[in-house]
Design a protein around this motif. Structure first.
Motif, PDB file in Angstrom:
ATOM      1  N   ASN A   1       0.831  -1.205   0.000  1.00  0.00           N
ATOM      2  CA  ASN A   1       0.000   0.000   0.000  1.00  0.00           C
ATOM      3  C   ASN A   1       0.867   1.256   0.000  1.00  0.00           C
ATOM      4  O   ASN A   1       0.552   2.245   0.651  1.00  0.00           O
ATOM      5  CB  ASN A   1      -0.932  -0.014   1.217  1.00  0.00           C
ATOM      6  CG  ASN A   1      -1.922  -1.144   1.177  1.00  0.00           C
ATOM      7  OD1 ASN A   1      -2.979  -1.048   0.561  1.00  0.00           O
ATOM      8  ND2 ASN A   1      -1.559  -2.251   1.837  1.00  0.00           N
ATOM      9  N   PHE A   2       1.951   1.197  -0.760  1.00  0.00           N
ATOM     10  CA  PHE A   2       2.914   2.296  -0.721  1.00  0.00           C
ATOM     11  C   PHE A   2       2.336   3.587  -1.285  1.00  0.00           C
ATOM     12  O   PHE A   2       2.745   4.674  -0.892  1.00  0.00           O
ATOM     13  CB  PHE A   2       4.183   1.914  -1.483  1.00  0.00           C
ATOM     14  CG  PHE A   2       5.376   2.721  -1.081  1.00  0.00           C
ATOM     15  CD1 PHE A   2       6.011   2.500   0.124  1.00  0.00           C
ATOM     16  CD2 PHE A   2       5.852   3.738  -1.901  1.00  0.00           C
ATOM     17  CE1 PHE A   2       7.110   3.261   0.512  1.00  0.00           C
ATOM     18  CE2 PHE A   2       6.941   4.501  -1.526  1.00  0.00           C
ATOM     19  CZ  PHE A   2       7.580   4.262  -0.311  1.00  0.00           C
ATOM     20  N   ARG A   3       1.395   3.493  -2.181  1.00  0.00           N
ATOM     21  CA  ARG A   3       0.771   4.701  -2.725  1.00  0.00           C
ATOM     22  C   ARG A   3       0.073   5.471  -1.604  1.00  0.00           C
ATOM     23  O   ARG A   3       0.189   6.694  -1.502  1.00  0.00           O
ATOM     24  CB  ARG A   3      -0.219   4.334  -3.833  1.00  0.00           C
ATOM     25  CG  ARG A   3      -0.839   5.539  -4.521  1.00  0.00           C
ATOM     26  CD  ARG A   3      -1.902   5.107  -5.520  1.00  0.00           C
ATOM     27  NE  ARG A   3      -2.455   6.266  -6.207  1.00  0.00           N
ATOM     28  CZ  ARG A   3      -2.125   6.641  -7.423  1.00  0.00           C
ATOM     29  NH1 ARG A   3      -1.219   5.937  -8.108  1.00  0.00           N
ATOM     30  NH2 ARG A   3      -2.679   7.699  -7.977  1.00  0.00           N
ATOM     31  N   THR A   4      -0.647   4.732  -0.746  1.00  0.00           N
ATOM     32  CA  THR A   4      -1.329   5.370   0.387  1.00  0.00           C
ATOM     33  C   THR A   4      -0.314   5.932   1.373  1.00  0.00           C
ATOM     34  O   THR A   4      -0.470   7.043   1.893  1.00  0.00           O
ATOM     35  CB  THR A   4      -2.230   4.350   1.100  1.00  0.00           C
ATOM     36  OG1 THR A   4      -3.179   3.841   0.165  1.00  0.00           O
ATOM     37  CG2 THR A   4      -2.958   4.987   2.273  1.00  0.00           C
TER      38      THR A   4
ATOM     39  N   GLU B   1       2.671   6.920   0.700  1.00  0.00           N
ATOM     40  CA  GLU B   1       3.253   8.111   0.096  1.00  0.00           C
ATOM     41  C   GLU B   1       2.327   9.312   0.267  1.00  0.00           C
ATOM     42  O   GLU B   1       2.778  10.417   0.586  1.00  0.00           O
ATOM     43  CB  GLU B   1       3.525   7.857  -1.382  1.00  0.00           C
ATOM     44  CG  GLU B   1       4.173   9.047  -2.098  1.00  0.00           C
ATOM     45  CD  GLU B   1       4.403   8.776  -3.571  1.00  0.00           C
ATOM     46  OE1 GLU B   1       4.378   9.759  -4.349  1.00  0.00           O
ATOM     47  OE2 GLU B   1       4.612   7.608  -3.938  1.00  0.00           O
ATOM     48  N   TRP B   2       1.038   9.104   0.061  1.00  0.00           N
ATOM     49  CA  TRP B   2       0.084  10.199   0.230  1.00  0.00           C
ATOM     50  C   TRP B   2       0.096  10.711   1.661  1.00  0.00           C
ATOM     51  O   TRP B   2       0.094  11.920   1.910  1.00  0.00           O
ATOM     52  CB  TRP B   2      -1.326   9.720  -0.149  1.00  0.00           C
ATOM     53  CG  TRP B   2      -2.374  10.795   0.002  1.00  0.00           C
ATOM     54  CD1 TRP B   2      -2.716  11.751  -0.895  1.00  0.00           C
ATOM     55  CD2 TRP B   2      -3.184  11.015   1.170  1.00  0.00           C
ATOM     56  NE1 TRP B   2      -3.695  12.572  -0.389  1.00  0.00           N
ATOM     57  CE2 TRP B   2      -4.006  12.138   0.886  1.00  0.00           C
ATOM     58  CE3 TRP B   2      -3.308  10.380   2.402  1.00  0.00           C
ATOM     59  CZ2 TRP B   2      -4.931  12.640   1.809  1.00  0.00           C
ATOM     60  CZ3 TRP B   2      -4.226  10.873   3.317  1.00  0.00           C
ATOM     61  CH2 TRP B   2      -5.028  11.980   3.028  1.00  0.00           C
TER      62      TRP B   2
ATOM     63  N   CYS C   1      10.638   8.405  -5.045  1.00  0.00           N
ATOM     64  CA  CYS C   1       9.650   8.860  -4.066  1.00  0.00           C
ATOM     65  C   CYS C   1      10.129  10.121  -3.357  1.00  0.00           C
ATOM     66  O   CYS C   1       9.334  10.983  -2.973  1.00  0.00           O
ATOM     67  CB  CYS C   1       9.332   7.754  -3.069  1.00  0.00           C
ATOM     68  SG  CYS C   1      10.756   7.063  -2.206  1.00  0.00           S
TER      69      CYS C   1
ATOM     70  N   ALA D   1       3.196   7.348  -8.994  1.00  0.00           N
ATOM     71  CA  ALA D   1       2.848   7.501  -7.588  1.00  0.00           C
ATOM     72  C   ALA D   1       2.733   6.135  -6.920  1.00  0.00           C
ATOM     73  O   ALA D   1       2.089   5.226  -7.438  1.00  0.00           O
ATOM     74  CB  ALA D   1       1.530   8.266  -7.452  1.00  0.00           C
ATOM     75  N   GLY D   2       3.388   5.994  -5.785  1.00  0.00           N
ATOM     76  CA  GLY D   2       3.336   4.724  -5.062  1.00  0.00           C
ATOM     77  C   GLY D   2       4.421   3.744  -5.432  1.00  0.00           C
ATOM     78  O   GLY D   2       4.491   2.651  -4.866  1.00  0.00           O
ATOM     79  N   THR D   3       5.293   4.110  -6.385  1.00  0.00           N
ATOM     80  CA  THR D   3       6.398   3.215  -6.737  1.00  0.00           C
ATOM     81  C   THR D   3       7.595   3.460  -5.822  1.00  0.00           C
ATOM     82  O   THR D   3       7.767   4.546  -5.259  1.00  0.00           O
ATOM     83  CB  THR D   3       6.832   3.424  -8.192  1.00  0.00           C
ATOM     84  OG1 THR D   3       7.166   4.811  -8.387  1.00  0.00           O
ATOM     85  CG2 THR D   3       5.729   3.032  -9.149  1.00  0.00           C
ATOM     86  N   CYS D   4       8.434   2.444  -5.709  1.00  0.00           N
ATOM     87  CA  CYS D   4       9.607   2.547  -4.825  1.00  0.00           C
ATOM     88  C   CYS D   4      10.691   1.629  -5.358  1.00  0.00           C
ATOM     89  O   CYS D   4      10.406   0.535  -5.881  1.00  0.00           O
ATOM     90  CB  CYS D   4       9.218   2.137  -3.401  1.00  0.00           C
ATOM     91  SG  CYS D   4      10.610   2.065  -2.236  1.00  0.00           S
TER      92      CYS D   4
ATOM     93  N   THR E   1       8.401  -5.484  -3.308  1.00  0.00           N
ATOM     94  CA  THR E   1       8.593  -4.188  -3.956  1.00  0.00           C
ATOM     95  C   THR E   1       9.520  -4.309  -5.157  1.00  0.00           C
ATOM     96  O   THR E   1       9.300  -3.669  -6.188  1.00  0.00           O
ATOM     97  CB  THR E   1       9.169  -3.175  -2.943  1.00  0.00           C
ATOM     98  OG1 THR E   1       8.339  -3.153  -1.783  1.00  0.00           O
ATOM     99  CG2 THR E   1       9.245  -1.783  -3.531  1.00  0.00           C
TER     100      THR E   1
END
Length: 944
Positions: free
Chosen positions: A635-638, A640-641, A713, A750-753, A770
Motif C-alpha cells: 500500500n505504498f501509494r497510500t 506516500e500520500w 519517491c 505515484a506509489g512506486t519505490c 517491492t
C-alpha cells in the motif's frame, strides 16, 4: 577496588571515556595476533589532558598505550591498562613551503596527508600498504617505510621536527630553539644519560660500526640507535629515538616532515619468472635500470588472488615454482619514463621470464595491480582454515642472498607443516613478508609456532645476518629476540633508554623491552567462525576510515570483533556478559550502522559488513513487524500520500510557529515512540502532483533519444527550497527538453519505490515484493526494455542495479533486458554529448555519494561539473554522510558525526554552488554546512 571510569572523570568529560563492556572488548584487538582487554578507552583532545593521563597512570600504576589507526601487526596498539584513542581529535594538518614540508598530528591517515600534498606533486616518504588506514602516529612510532621509500625516505629520515610529551609530563619541541636549553635544565638526568650513551657508542668503534651497518638496510628491531650516531644534542637524539619507539617512550603530539617528489608519470608491469630464485636474480638489474618499486610475490600468494576479477589470465596457469615481480618506474616527464622502460626492456632478454613484459601507464590498471599487492595479507587471511589466526612476519636479508634465504625459509614452512604460507615483499630492499595461518587452541599448536619462530630467528640472524623486523616494529612478537639480533651491549643500551625515559615502565609495557622469553606466545588472539559474511575478516582495520559511524559508535572491524566475542561467550556459557553485550550491540552495532557498503570498497577481500547488519536486522524482526512492512509495501501509494500530507502539514506548522518547532515536537514524540523520525529543517513542502501529469511526451522521433523518467519517491515528496524556481521533477524534465531528449514519465509513478527502504531495514518479504513490483512497472513503461530508464537519485539507482537475487524467474528475465541509468550516467552519457553550454559557474563543490563510489561513477560526476563550472572541488574528507535513506532522521547524531570533517572543510572554501546526486545526502550536507546542496541536475539546467 578502583572505579577507573569515576577517577578518569576528574579530568576528562564522560563522553570521551569509554568504559562499557562493549567498548572494552571491541578495542581489545588490533591488526596483529594478540588480544588484551583494556580497563578503559579514553579520547583526550589536548596536551593538558595527555599530561593528566600520564599523572593518573603513575598515581594508579596503570599502563598507558596510545592508538591511532590500530593497523599495527606486532601487538603495539593493545593493552590491559588505559587505551588512548587518538583517531578522532588529533587530525590537524598544515602544508608548508609549497608542499616541501607538512605538519601533522598523530590522528590523520597517511593517505589523507598525501591527498593534501597531491596538488604540489609531493607526498610523504613512508608508503606502507596500510597507508589508507594507518595514521601518522603509528607511521612515525613504527618508523614505517613501505614499497618505494627504502631506508632514505622512511619516517626516521624524513622527520624534521617533533613535539612530544614525556611520561613525567614535560613537553618539548625540536622546532623551538629555547627547548634545547630547557631540556638540559629541566630534564638534567635524562639529558646526561643520553649524552653518556652517545659517548659510549662513539668510544666503541665496533658498536658504532655495527649501528652504521645495520641502518644501511631496513631494520626496526629495538630502539633507533642510529640517533646516537646521526645527532649530537640529546634533545635531537631523544626526538629521533621516538621514531620507531612504538609508543614506549613518549607521546608524539605533532611532527613536521620533509616531503618527497610524487612523480606524475608512472609505468607498471607484472613480470613472471620461472621460479623465485630467478625472480630474485632480476632485482639488481631492475634497480640499476631505475625501477622505483620492485615487489616480490611467490606462487602461493599469486594463487590467493588468481580469481580476483581483472587478474591476468596467465596467473591461473603459472607453473608451481613460478614467482612474479610487480615493477614500477616513475619519472617527472613522459619522455624520461619511456627512456627508463625502453632501457630495461632492451636488456630483459637475459632474465628468466615466462612472458614478454607488458608495461602500462593506464591509471586504473596500475591501481588494480597495487590494490592486489597491498591486499595480499588480508587476502590470504580470508581463505584461512576456520578457527585459525593469520600471522604476518617481516624480515630482511642482504639482497644478494635473498634467493637462497627464501629457499631456506620455504624449507622451514615444509618442516613445520605451514603448507599455505606465502611470501611477498619489497624485494628491492631485501625485505620480505611471510604469512602463515596458525591455530592457538592447543599447547601442541602453540609449541609448533614457538619452535618455528626460533628456527626463523636462527636463519635470519645467524645464517644470513639479516634483520627480524624490517618495517613493522618489534612489538610483542619479536621483543624476546631483540638481544639475539643486536647483542648484549646494544640491548643493554636499549634497556637504559627505556629506564631513563619511562622509569616506571608504564608506557606500552611489554613492547620492545620484555624480559619474558615467551612473550611472543602470550595473550594470543583467536578468530572463531561467526557469520559467513565476515568470517574472512582478519581485523586489519583497512575499512575503518570509510565508516560513517566511526566517530560515534563502532567501525566495521569493531562490529566484527564484538560478534566474535559474543560467539566465545556463548561457547563459554557466560550468559550474563552475552546478554549485556547483545543489549549494548543493538544501538552501537545495529541501529547506527549506515549499511552503505563503503567498507567493502576499502576491504582487500570485499567484506561488506553492511550485509551482516542487514541480516541481523532481518533476524531481529518479529513476524508482526514483517507483516506490517509487507502491508506498507503493498500500500505504498497510500503511505506516500500520508507522507506528503504530513510534510505539507509540518511545513505549514513550522512556518507558523517558528524555526525548529517541528524538530522539538518530533523530539518530544520520540520519547514515547523511539522509531519516530526527527523533523529536519531541510524538508521542503512537497511539489504539486501536477508536476507528473501531462509530462509524458510523444514517442521519440527517428534518431532522437528517448528515455523513461522514474521520479524517485523522494523527488515526488520533496519540493523546492527558498530561491529555487523549480522542484526536482521540473528540473529533470527541463534538462531533457533543453537537450532534445524525449522523456516519458513512468506510468503510474505515484506509489512506486526502488525497494531500498525495505532492503536496508532487513524486511525481506517487503523487499522482494517491492523489487518484483517495480521491475514489472519498469518493463511496461520502457516498452519491454526498448527505452532506458533514468532515476534521479543515485542511491535508488544503485538499489535497482542489485535487485536480481530477489526477483522471481520471470522478472529476472525482464530485468536482464532493462537499462537502468542513474541521473549522473544520464547526464554524462546522453546529455553532455548534445549539450550547448550557455553559462558556467565560477566555483562549485561536489559531494559524491556512496552509491556513486560503488557504481564507480564518481569520475562522471566530476566531468559533468567541469563542463558547467570553471573550478570544481571535491572535499578531501568527502565520504558517506550517514543519512542511509531515513537512518539520519531516526539517528541524526549519526549524520552529524559522519559529516563533521567534510563540513569543516567545505565551510573554509566558499563556492557559487554545492551539488550532489541523492536528495537525502543533499539534505544532510546542507544541514551540516549551512550551504544549499542541490542535485547536479540543477547545475546542468542552469548552464544549458
Amino acid at each position: 577496588m578502583l572505579n577507573i571510569e569515576h577517577e578518569l572523570r576528574a579530568f576528562l568529560p564522560a563522553e570521551r571515556i569509554r568504559a562499557r563492556y562493549i567498548d572494552l572488548v571491541s578495542f581489545a584487538s588490533d591488526a596483529g595476533f594478540y588480544h588484551l582487554v583494556p580497563q578503559a578507552v579514553v579520547q583526550p583532545i589536548s596536551e593538558a589532558e595527555i599530561k593528566a593521563l600520564f599523572a593518573f597512570s603513575h598515581q594508579q600504576a596503570i599502563p598507558l598505550v596510545f592508538r591511532t589507526g590500530g593497523t599495527s601487526l606486532s601487538g603495539q596498539a593493545i593493552t590491559d591498562g588505559i587505551l588512548v584513542d587518538l583517531s578522532q581529535f588529533w587530525a590537524r594538518l598544515t602544508v608548508e613551503q609549497d608542499g616541501q614540508l607538512v605538519r601533522v598530528q598523530p590522528g590523520i591517515t597517511g593517505a589523507m596527508v598525501n591527498a593534501y600534498l597531491r596538488k604540489y606533486q609531493r607526498k610523504i616518504g613512508p608508503d606502507p600498504s596500510s597507508i589508507s588506514a594507518a595514521m601518522m602516529g603509528g607511521i612515525l612510532s613504527n618508523n614505517a617505510s613501505g614499497m618505494c621509500c627504502g631506508v632514505v625516505q622512511n619516517s626516521y629520515h624524513t622527520t624534521r621536527h617533533i613535539r612530544f610529551v614525556l611520561p613525567n609530563g614535560q613537553a618539548f619541541s625540536t622546532e623551538n630553539p629555547g627547548d634545547y636549553a630547557r631540556f638540559e635544565h629541566e630534564s638534567r638526568d635524562l639529558h646526561q644519560e643520553l649524552a653518556a650513551i652517545r659517548q659510549q657508542i662513539a668510544d666503541t668503534p665496533e658498536l658504532h660500526a655495527k649501528i652504521r651497518h645495520k641502518y644501511r638496510t631496513k631494520t626496526t628491531v629495538g630502539y633507533s640507535l642510529n640517533a646516537f650516531v646521526d645527532y649530537e644534542h640529546p634533545l635531537d637524539i631523544l626526538a629521533h629515538l621516538l621514531i620507531g619507539a612504538e609508543g614506549t617512550l613518549a607521546f608524539i603530539a605533532e611532527a613536521v616532515l620533509h616531503t618527497v617528489p610524487d612523480h606524475p608519470f608512472k609505468s607498471t608491469a607484472l613480470l613472471y619468472f620461472t621460479d623465485i630464485y630467478a625472480a630474485c636474480q632480476a632485482i639488481e638489474p631492475l634497480t640499476q635500470a631505475g625501477a622505483l618499486m620492485v615487489e616480490l610475490m611467490d606462487r602461493a600468494s599469486l594463487h590467493a588472488v588468481a580469481e580476483l576479477p581483472g587478474m591476468p589470465a596467465i596467473v591461473k596457469t603459472l607453473p608451481e615454482a613460478a614467482a612474479a615481480l610487480l615493477v614500477e618506474f616513475q619519472e617527472a616527464s613522459p619522455e624520461a619514463l619511456e627512456t627508463r622502460v625502453s632501457s630495461f626492456l632492451a636488456s630483459s632478454g637475459e632474465l628468466a621470464l615466462l612472458n614478454t613484459p607488458e608495461f602500462t601507464t593506464d591509471y586504473a590498471e596500475r591501481e588494480f595491480f597495487w590494490k592486489v599487492r597491498k591486499g595480499l595479507f588480508p587476502a590470504v587471511g580470508a581463505v584461512r582454515a576456520s578457527g585459525t589466526t593469520v600471522i604476518l612476519e617481516d624480515v630482511a636479508f642482504p639482497v644478494a642472498q635473498l634467493g637462497n634465504a627464501i629457499i631456506d625459509l620455504q624449507r622451514l614452512f615444509r618442516q613445520y607443516s605451514y603448507h599455505n604460507a606465502i611470501i611477498f615483499g619489497h624485494a628491492k630492499d631485501g625485505n620480505i613478508h611471510f604469512v602463515i595461518t596458525q591455530s592457538f587452541n592447543t599447547t601442541k599448536e602453540i609449541n609448533r609456532y614457538q619452535y618455528f619462530m626460533e628456527d626463523v630467528v636462527e636463519l635470519v640472524v645467524q645464517k644470513y645476518q639479516g634483520t627480524l623486523k624490517a618495517e613493522h616494529g618489534t612489538g610483542r612478537n619479536m621483543a624476546p629476540f631483540v638481544e639475539t639480533e643486536w647483542g648484549g651491549e646494544a640491548y643493554a643500551i636499549m634497556q637504559r633508554i627505556k629506564q631513563a625515559v619511562d622509569p616506571r615502565g608504564l608506557l606500552n609495557p611489554g613492547v620492545i623491552i620484555n624480559a619474558d622469553e615467551r612473550a611472543h606466545i602470550q595473550h594470543l588472539k583467536t578468530l572463531p567462525s561467526v557469520e559467513a559474511e565476515v568470517d574472512r575478516c582478519i581485523e586489519c582495520g583497512y575499512c575503518e576510515h570509510k565508516c560513517p559511524s566511526r566517530d560515534l559508535t563502532m567501525t566495521p572491524r569493531r562490529r566484527i570483533v564484538v560478534r566474535r566475542v559474543l560467539k566465545q561467550l556463548e561457547a563459554a556459557g557466560d550468559t550474563a556478559h552475552h546478554q549485556l553485550l547483545l543489549d549494548q550491540y543493538q544501538y552501537e552495532g545495529l541501529e547506527t550502522c549506515a549499511v552503505d557498503g563503503l567498507c567493502a570498497t576499502a576491504c582487500p577481500v570485499d567484506i561488506n559488513t553492511g550485509d551482516l547488519i542487514k541480516r541481523l536486522r532481518r533476524e531481529n524482526h518479529s513476524p508482526t513487524a514483517n507483516k506490517v512492512a509487507l502491508l506498507v509495501a503493498k500500500n505504498f501509494r497510500t503511505v506516500e500520500w500520508l507522507a506528503r500530507t504530513g510534510l505539507q502539514a509540518g511545513a505549514v506548522f513550522n512556518r507558523a510557529f517558528g524555526p525548529n518547532t517541528m524538530a522539538k515536537l518530533t523530539g518530544g514524540l520520540r520519547r514515547v515512540v523511539p522509531a519516530m523520525p526527527l523533523w529536519n529543517e531541510q524538508l521542503p513542502a512537497p511539489p504539486a502532483l501536477k508536476s507528473l501529469r501531462g509530462a509524458a511526451g510523444p514517442p521519440a522521433p527517428a534518431g532522437q533519444p528517448g528515455i523513461v523518467y522514474f521520479p524517485s519517491c523522494l523527488s515526488r515528496m520533496l519540493g523546492t527550497y527558498e530561491g529555487q524556481a523549480k522542484n526536482g521533477l521540473e528540473v529533470f524534465l527541463s534538462v531533457c527538453a533543453k537537450s532534445g531528449i524525449a522523456a516519458t514519465v513512468l506510468e503510474r509513478a505515484a506509489g512506486t519505490c526502488c525497494s531500498q527502504i525495505f532492503s536496508s531495514k532487513g524486511f525481506a518479504e517487503a523487499y522482494a515484493y517491492t523489487a518484483n513490483s517495480i521491475v514489472e512497472r519498469l518493463w511496461e513503461s520502457s516498452r519491454q526494455g526498448q527505452l532506458p530508464v533514468v532515476i534521479d537519485v543515485s542511491s535508488c539507482a544503485y538499489t535497482l542495479h542489485k535487485l536480481r537475487p530477489v526477483l522471481n524467474p520471470e522478472n529476472q528475465r525482464k530485468y536482464d533486458q532493462l537499462t537502468i541509468l542513474d541521473s549522473v550516467d544520464f547526464l554524462h552519457d546522453l546529455v553532455l554529448p548534445r549539450a550547448t553550454v550557455r553559462q558556467r559557474k565560477q566555483t562549485v563543490v561536489l559531494h559524491p555519494v556512496c552509491s556513486l563510489e560503488k557504481m564507480k561513477s564518481g569520475p562522471k560526476l566530476l566531468a559533468i561539473a567541469r563542463r558547467f563550472a570553471e573550478q570544481v572541488t571535491v572535499p578531501q574528507h568527502a565520504g558517506c554522510c550517514g543519512m542511509a535513506g531515513d537512518r539520519g532522521f531516526l539517528f541524526p547524531e549519526l549524520t552529524a558525526a559522519a559529516t563533521r570533517p567534510e563540513a569543516r572543510e567545505v565551510q573554509q572554501q566558499p563556492a557559487q554552488g554545492y551539488y550532489s546526486s541523492t536528495k537525502t545526502c543533499e539534505m544532510a550536507l546542507s544541514e551540516a554546512t549551512s550551504k544549499n546542496y542541490e542535485s547536479i541536475l540543477y547545475l546542468v539546467d542552469e548552464g544549458l
